[in-house]
Design an enzyme around this catalytic site. Structure first.
Site, PDB file in Angstrom:
ATOM      1  N   ASP A  47       0.800  -1.221   0.000  1.00 25.80           N
ATOM      2  CA  ASP A  47       0.000   0.000   0.000  1.00 25.80           C
ATOM      3  C   ASP A  47       0.837   1.279   0.000  1.00 25.80           C
ATOM      4  O   ASP A  47       0.363   2.349   0.421  1.00 25.80           O
ATOM      5  CB  ASP A  47      -0.955   0.007   1.204  1.00 25.80           C
ATOM      6  CG  ASP A  47      -2.130  -0.932   0.975  1.00 25.80           C
ATOM      7  OD1 ASP A  47      -2.611  -1.008  -0.171  1.00 25.80           O
ATOM      8  OD2 ASP A  47      -2.553  -1.606   1.935  1.00 25.80           O
ATOM      9  N   ASP A  92      -6.159  -4.426  -5.774  1.00 27.75           N
ATOM     10  CA  ASP A  92      -5.940  -3.104  -5.181  1.00 27.75           C
ATOM     11  C   ASP A  92      -4.551  -2.546  -5.523  1.00 27.75           C
ATOM     12  O   ASP A  92      -4.346  -1.333  -5.547  1.00 27.75           O
ATOM     13  CB  ASP A  92      -6.068  -3.165  -3.644  1.00 27.75           C
ATOM     14  CG  ASP A  92      -7.183  -4.089  -3.153  1.00 27.75           C
ATOM     15  OD1 ASP A  92      -7.552  -5.019  -3.880  1.00 27.75           O
ATOM     16  OD2 ASP A  92      -7.649  -3.885  -2.036  1.00 27.75           O
TER      17      ASP A  92
HETATM   18  N1  GLY Z   1      -7.335  -2.112  -0.144  1.00 28.40           N
HETATM   19  C1  GLY Z   1      -8.228  -2.619   0.836  1.00 28.40           C
HETATM   20  C2  GLY Z   1      -9.648  -2.294   0.573  1.00 28.40           C
HETATM   21  O1  GLY Z   1     -10.022  -1.837  -0.473  1.00 28.40           O
HETATM   22  O2  GLY Z   1     -10.435  -2.506   1.487  1.00 28.40           O
END
Ligand code: GLY
Length: 387
Positions: free
Chosen positions: A94, A155
């Site tokens: 992330d 993601d």
């Molecule tokens: N990246 C984690 C979510 O979208 O909850």
């Protein structure tokens, strides 16, 4: 042109959103809003994947209002991002969510050269998660960990702008090449023939052979988790935007294929969207699952459509129609009209399988709503696709 009523509504909502961010900047201090099912956000330390969305909202607001208090609030939060790297606090893929919307934004909007070094540190962490056997960026857990070492997730498409930026900043193409490789792997395995997506996909770490799609936050492995699909639309649209401005032949050559992928995901999202324009948290709910909406999937997809209008003008009319449906759904059914509201969007669903924050403000839903309002009103300063 977008219809006038649509722009007027966006202008009104933007004014309210900017006031809320300014008010919140005076009371949140060094804490980070995350979620809430009341009109007041729950606040956290900087210790999870969402922290960058609050600094991102501060920087987007500052770019629009030039309010020094809002800017200083964002600047005061940056040391906590550095601490994340120094002390290895919840560090994983992330890095783009966290550092493009904090350090990189501070470099751009406060001309802070030291923030460039911090952004590069984050880019190197992300680069180090690339798994050459399988050609993917590992999402979670220590690199090479038993199970999660073999897992990539949709993601991650949203974190690739950090790598594209790092190549632009340093002139070292290896960052963009890894981003490009990951995006190609993901398009091959996470996207099903009908344009729906697996949330995550596993590889054999010894051989790099593809194994299977699985969900993490959706209702079932073969279901269609709405936010994952939205991450894909927005992530591939941004990859196309980076490719469109790249001098690197290999990256520039991928522009059309990224557009095609984003468009395929967008068309599937819209084909499944209910008439009220608000996505359910999972489009294909098996019996027995709670039936929540996820406004954050709506605002992320909306920004994706607005990016596609820019990068694929030949199909702009289609994306504008999609954007209008999504915007109307969010404005009519999710916008928080309470006078004391701290957040923007009600009805976000964070993690339904874990029964976490299933009808709630979500700071990422709010970030993308603010970004969409700025794009719709012609006031966008892009924190993701730069230069
Ligand atoms: N990246 C984690 C979510 O979208 O909850």
């Amino acid at each position: 042109m977008l219809p006038l009523t649509y722009i007027q509504t966006a202008e009104e909502l933007l004014e309210t959103a900017l006031k809320r961010v300014q008010h919140n900047s005076q009371i949140f201090g060094n804490q980070f809003p995350n979620y809430s099912d009341t009109a007041e956000y729950n606040l956290n330390e900087n210790n999870n994947w969402v922290a960058g969305f609050w600094t991102g909202m501060l920087w987007l607001s500052y770019a629009q209002t030039k309010d020094a208090g809002v800017r200083d609030c964002a600047i005061n939060l940056l040391p906590s991002f550095e601490r994340r790297l120094d002390e290895n606090i919840h560090i994983n893929h992330d890095m783009g969510f966290l550092f493009m919307l904090s350090a990189r934004a501070q470099l751009a909007l406060a001309d802070d050269a030291e923030a460039a070094d911090l952004t590069m540190r984050a880019a190197d962490v992300l680069l180090g998660r690339f798994r050459p056997k399988g050609n993917y960026i590992q999402a979670w857990g220590p690199v090479g960990e038993d199970r999660r070492g073999g897992q990539m997730i949709m993601d991650t498409m949203m974190n690739l702008p950090l790598l594209f930026w790092a190549s632009q900043h340093t002139g070292d193409l290896s960052y963009a090449e890894i981003a490009l490789t990951h995006a190609k792997t993901m398009a091959k395995y996470n996207i099903r023939p009908d344009g729906s997506t697996y949330h995550t996909y596993f590889f054999d770490q010894e051989t790099g052979n593809p194994l299977r799609g699985e969900t993490h936050q959706g209702a079932a492995d073969e279901s269609m988790w709405a936010r994952g699909q939205a991450w894909g639309i927005c992530g591939y649209a941004m990859a196309a935007q980076w490719a469109a401005k790249s001098d690197d032949v290999a990256l520039a050559d991928q522009r059309q294929s990224f557009i095609d992928t984003a468009r395929q995901l967008a068309q599937k999202f819209m084909a499944e969207l209910p008439d009220d324009g608000v996505p359910p948290w999972d489009f294909w709910l098996p019996d027995g699952w709670p039936n929540h909406r996820d406004s954050s999937a709506g605002s992320i997809a909306l920004v994706g459509m607005l990016r596609l209008i820019e990068v694929d003008p030949d199909n702009a009319a289609e994306y504008k129609a999609y954007a209008q449906r999504l915007f109307d759904g969010l404005a009519e059914h999710c916008w928080d009209t309470r006078p004391d509201a701290q957040g923007l969007l009600l009805h976000g669903a964070s993690h339904v399988p874990k029964r976490l924050w299933m009808d709630s403000y979500l700071i990422y839903g709010d970030f993308f709503m603010l970004e969409a309002l700025l794009m719709l009103t012609g006031n966008h300063v892009d924190l993701w696709v730069t230069g």
